[in-house]
Write a protein that holds these residues in place. Sequence first.
Motif, mmCIF file in Angstrom:
data_model
loop_
_atom_site.group_PDB
_atom_site.id
_atom_site.type_symbol
_atom_site.label_atom_id
_atom_site.label_comp_id
_atom_site.label_asym_id
_atom_site.label_seq_id
_atom_site.Cartn_x
_atom_site.Cartn_y
_atom_site.Cartn_z
ATOM 1 N N ARG A 1 0.830 -1.204 0.000
ATOM 2 C CA ARG A 1 0.000 0.000 0.000
ATOM 3 C C ARG A 1 0.868 1.258 0.000
ATOM 4 O O ARG A 1 1.971 1.264 0.564
ATOM 5 C CB ARG A 1 -0.905 0.017 1.229
ATOM 6 C CG ARG A 1 -2.083 -0.921 1.173
ATOM 7 C CD ARG A 1 -2.995 -0.704 2.366
ATOM 8 N NE ARG A 1 -2.348 -0.995 3.648
ATOM 9 C CZ ARG A 1 -2.790 -0.582 4.824
ATOM 10 N NH1 ARG A 1 -3.853 0.207 4.893
ATOM 11 N NH2 ARG A 1 -2.164 -0.900 5.937
ATOM 12 N N TRP B 1 -7.459 -0.283 2.339
ATOM 13 C CA TRP B 1 -6.742 -1.528 2.091
ATOM 14 C C TRP B 1 -6.456 -1.761 0.616
ATOM 15 O O TRP B 1 -5.857 -2.768 0.258
ATOM 16 C CB TRP B 1 -7.545 -2.704 2.650
ATOM 17 C CG TRP B 1 -7.668 -2.653 4.142
ATOM 18 C CD1 TRP B 1 -8.767 -2.319 4.867
ATOM 19 C CD2 TRP B 1 -6.622 -2.916 5.094
ATOM 20 N NE1 TRP B 1 -8.484 -2.362 6.216
ATOM 21 C CE2 TRP B 1 -7.172 -2.733 6.382
ATOM 22 C CE3 TRP B 1 -5.279 -3.296 4.995
ATOM 23 C CZ2 TRP B 1 -6.446 -2.911 7.552
ATOM 24 C CZ3 TRP B 1 -4.548 -3.478 6.155
ATOM 25 C CH2 TRP B 1 -5.124 -3.284 7.409
ATOM 26 N N THR B 2 -6.849 -0.824 -0.243
ATOM 27 C CA THR B 2 -6.595 -0.971 -1.668
ATOM 28 C C THR B 2 -5.143 -0.648 -1.987
ATOM 29 O O THR B 2 -4.419 -0.033 -1.191
ATOM 30 C CB THR B 2 -7.497 -0.043 -2.496
ATOM 31 O OG1 THR B 2 -7.144 1.319 -2.191
ATOM 32 C CG2 THR B 2 -8.964 -0.272 -2.177
ATOM 33 N N PHE C 1 -13.845 -2.924 -0.326
ATOM 34 C CA PHE C 1 -12.389 -2.892 -0.308
ATOM 35 C C PHE C 1 -11.759 -2.594 -1.664
ATOM 36 O O PHE C 1 -10.603 -2.215 -1.738
ATOM 37 C CB PHE C 1 -11.847 -4.222 0.218
ATOM 38 C CG PHE C 1 -12.231 -4.504 1.647
ATOM 39 C CD1 PHE C 1 -11.969 -3.583 2.639
ATOM 40 C CD2 PHE C 1 -12.871 -5.682 1.997
ATOM 41 C CE1 PHE C 1 -12.320 -3.824 3.960
ATOM 42 C CE2 PHE C 1 -13.220 -5.947 3.307
ATOM 43 C CZ PHE C 1 -12.953 -5.018 4.288
ATOM 44 N N SER D 1 -7.460 -4.559 -3.788
ATOM 45 C CA SER D 1 -7.174 -5.127 -2.472
ATOM 46 C C SER D 1 -7.052 -6.650 -2.527
ATOM 47 O O SER D 1 -6.561 -7.265 -1.583
ATOM 48 C CB SER D 1 -8.254 -4.725 -1.462
ATOM 49 O OG SER D 1 -9.497 -5.327 -1.765
ATOM 50 N N ASN E 1 -3.612 -7.496 -1.989
ATOM 51 C CA ASN E 1 -3.033 -7.058 -0.722
ATOM 52 C C ASN E 1 -3.101 -8.210 0.276
ATOM 53 O O ASN E 1 -4.197 -8.624 0.688
ATOM 54 C CB ASN E 1 -3.811 -5.854 -0.179
ATOM 55 C CG ASN E 1 -3.244 -5.347 1.140
ATOM 56 O OD1 ASN E 1 -2.267 -5.874 1.655
ATOM 57 N ND2 ASN E 1 -3.870 -4.323 1.703
#
Length: 347
Positions: free
Chosen positions: A95, A105-106, A297, A301, A304
Amino acid sequence: MSEAKPSIDERPRRLIDLALQGGGSHGAFTWGVLDRLLEEPWIEIEGISGTSAGAMNAAVMADGYARGGRSGAREALADFWRRVSEAAALSPLQRSPLDVLLGRWTLDHSPVYLALDMMARVVSPYDLGAGGTNPLARILAETVDFGRLARAPIRLFITATNVRTGRPRVFRNAELSPDVLIASACLPTLFQAAEIDGEAYWDGGYAGNPTMTPLVRECEADDIVLVAINPVERPDLPRSARDILNRVNEVSFNAVLLKELRMIALLRQVADPGGAETAHWARLRIHMVRSDRLMEFGASSKLNAEGAFLALLCEEGRRAADAFLAERGDDLGQRSTLDIDRLLDGA
């Protein structure tokens, strides 16, 4: 005065099958769902159909169950996702400071993600030379005993898409290996096709996310619980290029699943409940565990795999499964809770 519900220990045993969708790191949501279901001694899992991250969850859980029962399955899933987060900590795909500061959280502002996103539109994985080893292959080899998995009591059906024919291939317990699971999760814009038995394979989501037919044809359970990651419906029209592409992927990855559910609904309507060959189709009950929060999200994400994000997704999965058990648990073995008959409207 209403009758009191039976305690957990008094509930009748329910045999179920699971259908696990793929969705990158959002597969940690499915981890949470499985972790919660494994706490219930009255629920017995007969078979699992899985694609991509769903395939990995299925294999890890089934092997853990074969080794140490319910507690072994829960420990295996936790260990697998811990290893995934540890590997992700060393990845350049992180991130941006802005996303971290804003609690998002993207990876939408990650320089590495943006570079990969642009390259995927103009550069083929084959332009970059020999394909590298997917780090998940090493994690799977270290966490799953594939010899034991071949004899596991939970039956597995793992889907990958044959690049040449466009048709799904469903791999069963004795055929599974790290390469097969990686094939089921092979995104063609990021990785070269995975080769199994001389054939090239891409992500199984293109041909079945997940494939329902083997659960119906080869298992005895009349209840199938679909753990959904990719939304079938979205309330808003996508307008940005990124949102449009994400919605295209969601629609294409859900298309085969919706066709299979429609087929089940149709056969269930015309089946003769008294006929020996059609009784199973006629009795089929479909359920779904899902969470609208996953839509918040963003598509990026799914790449992630930070430990904190995976833990959040796991907890959301446990919450969604807990809500399903509280609201719909008594319907298992009794009636469907997912209305698939509406898929026949206008047919």
